[in-house]
Enzyme design. Structure first.
Site, PDB file in Angstrom:
ATOM      1  N   LYS A  90       0.812  -1.224   0.000  1.00  0.00           N
ATOM      2  CA  LYS A  90       0.000   0.000   0.000  1.00  0.00           C
ATOM      3  C   LYS A  90       0.847   1.276   0.000  1.00  0.00           C
ATOM      4  O   LYS A  90       0.439   2.305   0.539  1.00  0.00           O
ATOM      5  CB  LYS A  90      -0.953   0.012   1.197  1.00  0.00           C
ATOM      6  CG  LYS A  90      -1.798  -1.241   1.336  1.00  0.00           C
ATOM      7  CD  LYS A  90      -2.600  -1.244   2.610  1.00  0.00           C
ATOM      8  CE  LYS A  90      -3.284  -2.569   2.832  1.00  0.00           C
ATOM      9  NZ  LYS A  90      -4.009  -2.634   4.107  1.00  0.00           N
ATOM     10  N   ASP A 116      -7.554  -6.700  10.144  1.00  0.00           N
ATOM     11  CA  ASP A 116      -8.855  -6.032  10.185  1.00  0.00           C
ATOM     12  C   ASP A 116     -10.032  -6.973  10.013  1.00  0.00           C
ATOM     13  O   ASP A 116     -11.125  -6.698  10.525  1.00  0.00           O
ATOM     14  CB  ASP A 116      -8.916  -4.894   9.163  1.00  0.00           C
ATOM     15  CG  ASP A 116      -8.502  -5.327   7.765  1.00  0.00           C
ATOM     16  OD1 ASP A 116      -8.147  -6.503   7.576  1.00  0.00           O
ATOM     17  OD2 ASP A 116      -8.501  -4.475   6.858  1.00  0.00           O
TER      18      ASP A 116
END
Length: 271
Positions: free
Chosen positions: A185, A221
């Protein structure tokens, strides 16, 4: 397939004739047909979908296999979160959610009769920190945690329990110990790959000397999603994140397993 400039060139005359001040009726059928035509190559047949399903199933099974994990495109790493909440949990808890250019700090209060209250704040990770030193990243996170604690008038001298959601490929060896496998990312902080990220966070907090925080666990997550939903609904079996990546956590009879499709950081525990 036509390029975007070509399509805009064809549509521009139609737009130029629109008189917005007097109202207009746009030929949606023409545009819909244009879009359908250009998107034909993206439509999959049932046969192609079946092939995709079988390939994904095989990749997931390889990721969960001890001998096939290293070569699988779906990596399945261990999590040490053993159980889901049952709704009897009470108190105030901090949460840190780091997974991109922004991260969140949350204060969660759980009470009787399904009482739930959450305060949260989003903090930005500047570009120069995303590609700088790892110590700078965790110092920045610790600074934001301290600001959040002060803003919400929390006791900075009392160790506050914190859950750390870390949405990067992580090899866990304990509930509060996990080594970064690789950055994604756009992040590329030096001195973090193959290091225990919980230790790096704790050291950054300790350097400040103005807050006491007890990092109780690290997870990804998807695991956080299924746990948060299970507190209110004990029948929760699946947690899904759909965004830049597609990720899934599911609870089996004796296991809590999770997989990130694409980057495919995944976890399997218990059983």
């Amino acid at each position: 397939m036509r390029t975007k400039p070509e399509m805009m060139g064809q549509l521009r005359p139609a737009f130029s004739e629109l008189n917005i001040s007097e109202g207009f009726e746009f030929d949606t059928e023409l545009v819909t047909n244009e879009i359908k035509e250009d998107c034909k190559s993206l439509l999959l047949s049932n046969e192609q979908l079946t092939t995709l399903m079988k390939d994904m199933d095989g990749a997931i099974r390889n990721g969960l296999g001890k001998d096939t994990n290293p070569s699988s495109i779906v990596k399945c790493y261990v999590t040490y979160v053993q159980d889901l909440p049952n709704g009897t949990e009470r108190g105030k808890f901090l949460a840190l959610d780091l997974g991109g250019t922004n991260f969140r700090v949350l204060l969660i209060e759980l009470g009787e009769n399904n009482y739930f209250h959450m305060d949260s704040e989003i903090f930005k990770v500047p570009a120069h920190i995303q590609t700088g030193k790892g110590t700078e990243l965790f110092d920045h996170i610790a600074k934001c945690l301290a600001e959040f604690i002060k803003k919400h008038n929390l006791d900075s001298k009392k160790a506050l329990p914190l859950g750390f959601t870390f949405s990067f490929p992580l090899r866990q060896v304990g509930l509060t110990k996990g080594y970064l496998n690789s950055w994604t990312k756009g992040f590329n902080c030096s001195g973090v790959v193959d290091e225990d990220v919980v230790r790096l966070l704790k050291e950054a907090i300790k350097r400040r000397k103005d807050v006491e925080i007890d990092v109780c666990g690290i997870l990804n997550d998807t695991t956080g999603t299924i746990m948060s939903c299970a507190w209110k609904n004990p029948n929760t079996k699946i947690g899904v994140i759909v965004g830049m990546l597609s990720k899934l956590t599911f609870k089996g009879v004796n296991t809590i397993s999770s997989m990130n499709m694409c980057e495919l950081l995944s976890v399997k525990s218990r059983g």
